[in-house]
Design an enzyme around this catalytic site. Structure first.
Site, PDB file in Angstrom:
ATOM      1  N   LYS A  52      -0.252 -18.446  -8.716  1.00  0.00           N
ATOM      2  CA  LYS A  52      -0.227 -18.459  -7.554  1.00  0.00           C
ATOM      3  C   LYS A  52      -0.965 -17.520  -6.836  1.00  0.00           C
ATOM      4  O   LYS A  52      -1.046 -15.817  -8.196  1.00  0.00           O
ATOM      5  CB  LYS A  52       0.575 -18.508  -7.429  1.00  0.00           C
ATOM      6  CG  LYS A  52       2.018 -18.192  -8.087  1.00  0.00           C
ATOM      7  CD  LYS A  52       3.903 -18.348  -7.680  1.00  0.00           C
ATOM      8  CE  LYS A  52       4.537 -17.160  -8.659  1.00  0.00           C
ATOM      9  NZ  LYS A  52       5.648 -18.022  -8.910  1.00  0.00           N
ATOM     10  N   TYR A 285      -1.404  13.867   6.907  1.00  0.00           N
ATOM     11  CA  TYR A 285      -0.281  13.058   9.002  1.00  0.00           C
ATOM     12  C   TYR A 285       1.018  14.613   8.294  1.00  0.00           C
ATOM     13  O   TYR A 285       1.763  14.169   7.638  1.00  0.00           O
ATOM     14  CB  TYR A 285      -0.645  12.182   8.997  1.00  0.00           C
ATOM     15  CG  TYR A 285      -1.903  10.928   9.452  1.00  0.00           C
ATOM     16  CD1 TYR A 285      -2.036  11.615  10.533  1.00  0.00           C
ATOM     17  CD2 TYR A 285      -2.177   9.874   8.684  1.00  0.00           C
ATOM     18  CE1 TYR A 285      -3.343  11.003  11.060  1.00  0.00           C
ATOM     19  CE2 TYR A 285      -3.380   9.251   9.002  1.00  0.00           C
ATOM     20  CZ  TYR A 285      -3.868  10.142  10.313  1.00  0.00           C
ATOM     21  OH  TYR A 285      -5.246   8.708  10.810  1.00  0.00           O
TER      22      TYR A 285
HETATM   23  C1  LIG Z   1       6.528 -17.578 -10.053  1.00  0.00           C
HETATM   24  C2  LIG Z   1       7.022 -18.471 -10.535  1.00  0.00           C
HETATM   25  C3  LIG Z   1       6.592 -18.696 -11.794  1.00  0.00           C
HETATM   26  C4  LIG Z   1       6.174 -17.471 -12.953  1.00  0.00           C
HETATM   27  O1  LIG Z   1       7.256 -16.205 -13.289  1.00  0.00           O
HETATM   28  P1  LIG Z   1       6.690 -15.259 -13.848  1.00  0.00           P
HETATM   29  O2  LIG Z   1       8.016 -14.505 -13.877  1.00  0.00           O
HETATM   30  O3  LIG Z   1       5.581 -14.364 -13.479  1.00  0.00           O
HETATM   31  O4  LIG Z   1       6.243 -15.630 -15.932  1.00  0.00           O
HETATM   32  C5  LIG Z   1       7.343 -19.407 -12.942  1.00  0.00           C
HETATM   33  N1  LIG Z   1       7.376 -20.644 -12.036  1.00  0.00           N
HETATM   34  C6  LIG Z   1       7.598 -20.765 -10.959  1.00  0.00           C
HETATM   35  C7  LIG Z   1       8.315 -21.821 -10.581  1.00  0.00           C
HETATM   36  C8  LIG Z   1       7.615 -20.556 -10.464  1.00  0.00           C
HETATM   37  O5  LIG Z   1       7.020 -19.887  -8.932  1.00  0.00           O
END
Ligand SMILES: *Cc1c(COP(=O)(O)O)cnc(C)c1O
Length: 390
Positions: A52, A285
């Site tokens: 994701k 800045y």
């Molecule tokens: C993002 C996510 C993961 C992965 O989590 P990590 O801590 O990056 O391993 C697994 N399950 C769900 C539902 C998530 O949203």
């Protein structure tokens, strides 16, 4: 260096024609990290690679290709939109949409054979209507809220879920899942055990109702590492795949094996301007920094619009020739000023490591910024080309 990259703003240019700021992504590190996870969980447990948010900033399609070829059996995205991008790139693995889908997305979900995590009964009905209209069967995973409090059906609603599944002949329930809220926190071990217990008793109710569940999954990176009982038959690592472990693993916990994962991203730039200035020179800045001695001052073409967080002004560091050099003055939108007085022979064109091997780790960068490593790699913006190496 492989010229293939997916910098969204610069896709039309060869990487040699972009400014020298880029995120180098190591395919071999990602492949290695998936291997390390597979070795840890053993042969009875498969891996869903979480890609994701553009694979935590590492490049969605390329990361998905690496994990597909290295033995992941599922890919996980947050949004159906991300799943569609993967399908259009020719990715064939099953894809779970962790956040479910939004009204009017059932069409793209079914059309692209995406599997949504279903957290509401009306989503099952929508999938059923869409799949029936197309004369095909959609797949779904049922998501149960066991303590995260975010998405998922209440365990108390399982009876109604089973009834609805009985009515939905065009939806195949292929899995049951939950999400662990605190698997990285030893002090909340009892809470996590409670989540696992609730998940298991829910899975038993599916079994008793004759709904066979091909997949059972609970654990993100921290959970799969610290709680072997939470591995089900599928684990969902994101962070570990990208070599991010410092913020989530607790090596201090008794008996936990370390896991050898390597950072997959190097966010780098080059010294594009270098000068010697006298003591007392204001920089940037608001003149928030004044040199306290004659100084060698370098300017690098990366700023907060690229992911060099402004909160690092006068606080952050970069790596130059293996030495840490402090950011001085305010980080601006496109440029950052660095004091390289302590770097022997610092020269125009020297590589500057903003995050990754040779400079601060994502965890160190995050600690100064008041964040976590995940936000650092996700925060390298679309303006920065991703360059895939090895
Ligand atoms: C993002 C996510 C993961 C992965 O989590 P990590 O801590 O990056 O391993 C697994 N399950 C769900 C539902 C998530 O949203």
């Amino acid at each position: 260096m492989d010229p293939v990259h997916c910098g969204r703003m610069t896709e039309c240019l060869p990487v040699t024609a972009t400014r020298p700021t880029r995120a180098e992504i190591s395919r071999s590190a990602m492949r290695h990290n998936l291997g390390a996870i597979r070795a840890l969980v053993g042969p009875g447990v498969d891996v869903m690679a979480i890609v994701k948010a553009d694979a935590y900033g590492h490049g969605l399609v390329e990361a998905a290709r690496v994990f597909s070829s290295a033995g992941a059996v599922w890919l996980g995205v947050a949004l159906p939109e991300e799943g569609v991008v993967l399908r259009e790139a020719g990715i064939k693995l099953p894809i779970l949409c962790l956040g479910g889908f939004w009204d009017a997305q059932e069409g793209i979900v079914v059309e692209h054979r995406l599997t949504p995590a279903v957290s509401r009964l009306d989503q099952l009905e929508r999938l059923e209507t869409e799949a029936r209209r197309r004369g095909i069967t959609a797949t779904a995973h049922i998501k149960i809220d066991t303590g995260m409090g975010r998405l998922g059906l209440a365990a108390a609603d399982v009876g109604r879920v089973l009834e609805a599944l009985g009515r939905c002949s065009n939806v195949h329930c292929d899995g049951l899942m939950t999400h662990l809220a605190s698997s990285d926190t030893p002090a909340l071990e009892e809470f996590t055990n409670g989540q696992i217990d609730m998940f298991e008793s829910t899975a038993e109710r599916f079994d008793r109702a004759g709904v066979s569940l091909r997949w059972r999954h609970l654990a993100p990176s921290a959970g799969l590492h610290a709680h072997p009982r939470a591995r089900g038959n599928l684990v969902r690592p994101g962070a570990l795949l990208y070599g991010l472990k410092g913020d989530i693993l607790s090596p201090a916990r008794d008996g936990l094996p370390d896991i050898d994962v390597r950072p997959a991203m190097r966010f780098v730039s080059r010294i594009e301007h270098l000068k010697t200035v006298p003591e007392g020179t204001p920089l940037g800045y608001g003149c928030t920094f004044r040199t306290s001695r004659e100084s060698r001052i370098a300017t690098i073409p990366a700023g907060y619009a690229d992911g060099v967080r402004r909160v690092l002004s006068n606080r952050g560091e970069v790596g130059v020739r293996g030495v840490r050099a402090p950011m001085v003055g305010r980080v601006s939108m496109d440029l950052t000023i660095v004091d390289v007085t302590e770097v022997d022979d610092a020269s125009l064109g020297d590589e500057v490591v903003i995050v990754g091997p040779g400079g601060p780790s994502a965890e160190e960068f995050a600690a100064v910024a008041g964040s976590i490593s995940y936000e650092v790699t996700c925060g390298v913006s679309a303006r920065v080309p991703r360059v895939f190496v090895d």
